[in-house]
Write a protein that holds these residues in place. Structure first.
Motif, PDB file in Angstrom:
ATOM      1  N   ILE A   1       8.035   8.946 -11.590  1.00 13.59           N
ATOM      2  CA  ILE A   1       7.196  10.008 -11.031  1.00 13.59           C
ATOM      3  C   ILE A   1       7.928  10.597  -9.826  1.00 13.59           C
TER       4      ILE A   1
ATOM      5  N   ARG B   1       8.649  12.890  -6.464  1.00 14.48           N
ATOM      6  CA  ARG B   1       7.898  13.317  -5.299  1.00 14.48           C
ATOM      7  C   ARG B   1       7.381  14.722  -5.576  1.00 14.48           C
ATOM      8  N   ASN B   2       6.072  14.923  -5.431  1.00 18.74           N
ATOM      9  CA  ASN B   2       5.500  16.215  -5.791  1.00 18.74           C
ATOM     10  C   ASN B   2       4.255  16.470  -4.946  1.00 18.74           C
TER      11      ASN B   2
ATOM     12  N   GLY C   1       0.848  -1.187   0.000  1.00 18.01           N
ATOM     13  CA  GLY C   1       0.000   0.000   0.000  1.00 18.01           C
ATOM     14  C   GLY C   1       0.889   1.244   0.000  1.00 18.01           C
TER      15      GLY C   1
ATOM     16  N   VAL D   1       2.167   3.015  -2.386  1.00 19.38           N
ATOM     17  CA  VAL D   1       3.241   3.172  -3.371  1.00 19.38           C
ATOM     18  C   VAL D   1       2.813   4.041  -4.566  1.00 19.38           C
TER      19      VAL D   1
HETATM   20  P1  ADP Z   1      -1.588   3.298  -3.097  1.00 18.30           P
HETATM   21  O1  ADP Z   1      -2.800   3.404  -3.928  1.00 18.30           O
HETATM   22  O2  ADP Z   1      -0.530   2.438  -3.689  1.00 18.30           O
HETATM   23  O3  ADP Z   1      -1.902   2.920  -1.673  1.00 18.30           O
HETATM   24  P2  ADP Z   1      -1.561   6.215  -3.222  1.00 18.30           P
HETATM   25  O4  ADP Z   1      -1.603   6.579  -4.649  1.00 18.30           O
HETATM   26  O5  ADP Z   1      -2.829   6.321  -2.439  1.00 18.30           O
HETATM   27  O6  ADP Z   1      -0.916   4.766  -3.030  1.00 18.30           O
HETATM   28  O7  ADP Z   1      -0.424   7.111  -2.546  1.00 18.30           O
HETATM   29  C1  ADP Z   1      -0.174   7.077  -1.148  1.00 18.30           C
HETATM   30  C2  ADP Z   1       0.019   8.505  -0.647  1.00 18.30           C
HETATM   31  O8  ADP Z   1       1.156   9.084  -1.269  1.00 18.30           O
HETATM   32  C3  ADP Z   1      -1.142   9.420  -0.963  1.00 18.30           C
HETATM   33  O9  ADP Z   1      -1.318  10.317   0.104  1.00 18.30           O
HETATM   34  C4  ADP Z   1      -0.696  10.171  -2.213  1.00 18.30           C
HETATM   35  O10 ADP Z   1      -1.291  11.451  -2.313  1.00 18.30           O
HETATM   36  C5  ADP Z   1       0.797  10.269  -1.993  1.00 18.30           C
HETATM   37  N1  ADP Z   1       1.560  10.268  -3.243  1.00 18.30           N
HETATM   38  C6  ADP Z   1       1.460   9.411  -4.275  1.00 18.30           C
HETATM   39  N2  ADP Z   1       2.350   9.700  -5.249  1.00 18.30           N
HETATM   40  C7  ADP Z   1       3.050  10.775  -4.814  1.00 18.30           C
HETATM   41  C8  ADP Z   1       4.130  11.581  -5.367  1.00 18.30           C
HETATM   42  N3  ADP Z   1       4.681  11.296  -6.550  1.00 18.30           N
HETATM   43  N4  ADP Z   1       4.599  12.601  -4.611  1.00 18.30           N
HETATM   44  C9  ADP Z   1       4.063  12.875  -3.410  1.00 18.30           C
HETATM   45  N5  ADP Z   1       3.060  12.183  -2.854  1.00 18.30           N
HETATM   46  C10 ADP Z   1       2.549  11.139  -3.531  1.00 18.30           C
END
Ligand code: ADP
Ligand code: MG
Length: 261
Positions: A215, A217-218, A12, A14
């Motif tokens: 991608i 970190r943003n 989770g 990721v």
């Molecule tokens: P998953 O679906 O694999 O559990 P998410 O897409 O929900 O992961 O991402 C987990 C957290 O990380 C969320 O709060 C999301 O907004 C944040 N997040 C995802 N990608 C990035 C990124 N490239 N930079 C910063 N935050 C991110």
């Protein structure tokens, strides 16, 4: 022709949901009619699109308590969502014993393609839960491709090997055509030694699968969902928008190569 993609990683946090949302939005923005299907009982994808309580879901549809029309949520002209909520956690218990328990989502996709008055979708994207249980198996049985986001910081080869092994198993009986389309880094920080080291390590072992796009970190990617927006609406000039544009174009290119063969 419809290209069906499962976004899968056993872990989770990721970036599966963030990727599903923004890849689908980019595809639709470019004029491709796209369907997003939330398969995670956490419902993060649905909640980042829909602003009210959700009662008709993929689960009520599978239980035949509602029709496809009731669950198809129009996000924009080219983008639809079939949402999910916490009740979908009962899926496994509900359907595990059925002989066609691994084909339920596939049957549903077949029904979507013949349903009147909805577009013929060019792309269907499944946002999968962080487990390789019956839900993810259903998604992979219904898909042409798997795409796996990985995070350098918490990366372990185990997770990736498990996804590969699962694809091999699915290839044997349930879906011989399923392919790992690509893996990519999310929440990537080029500055850290670990991230660079990991990318080098992986490009050796997974040369073919590792996508060129990562991608970064943003923070805008984190903020956009609370406003029910994609990165392309919320911050079109951000690194996040640039990265998801490049990633999606790379995926489109790979799909084209794989389908032309
Ligand atoms: P998953 O679906 O694999 O559990 P998410 O897409 O929900 O992961 O991402 C987990 C957290 O990380 C969320 O709060 C999301 O907004 C944040 N997040 C995802 N990608 C990035 C990124 N490239 N930079 C910063 N935050 C991110
Ligand atoms: Mg998620």
């Amino acid at each position: 022709m419809t290209h069906i993609i499962s976004i899968i990683n056993r872990k989770g946090g990721v970036g599966k949901t963030t990727s599903a949302l923004n890849i689908a939005n980019y595809l639709s923005k470019e004029g491709n009619s796209t369907l997003l299907i939330d398969l995670d009982p956490q419902g993060n994808l649905s909640n980042s699109i829909i602003d009210k309580a959700i009662s008709n879901t993929i689960f009520t549809l599978l239980l035949e308590e509602c029709s496809l029309k009731d669950v198809l949520h129009e996000v924009n002209q080219n983008l639809y969502l079939i949402p999910c909520n916490e009740y979908f956690a009962r899926f496994e218990k509900q359907f595990a014993g059925e002989t066609d328990g691994q084909y339920l989502i596939k049957d549903l996709i077949d029904a979507v393609s013949t349903f009147p008055d909805i577009p013929q979708f060019e792309y269907i994207i499944f946002d999968c839960p962080p487990a390789l249980g019956l839900i993810s198996i259903n998604a992979m049985v219904a898909s042409n491709f798997v795409v796996t986001p990985i995070e350098a910081q918490q990366f372990s080869l185990d997770g990736l090997i498990q996804v590969e092994n699962e694809i091999i198993k699915i290839n044997k009986r349930l879906n011989p055509d399923l392919k790992l389309l690509g893996i990519f880094f999310t929440r990537h920080n080029y500055q850290t030694y670990l991230s660079r080291d990991m990318k080098e390590h992986l490009s050796g072992k997974y040369e073919k699968q590792l996508l060129k796009s990562s991608i970064r970190r943003n923070v805008a990617l984190e903020e956009a969902p609370s406003l029910k927006q994609s990165i392309f609406e919320y911050a079109p000039d951000s690194n996040g928008a640039e990265d998801y544009k490049n990633l999606t174009n790379e995926l489109i290119y790979r799909i084209k190569i794989n389908t032309d063969k």
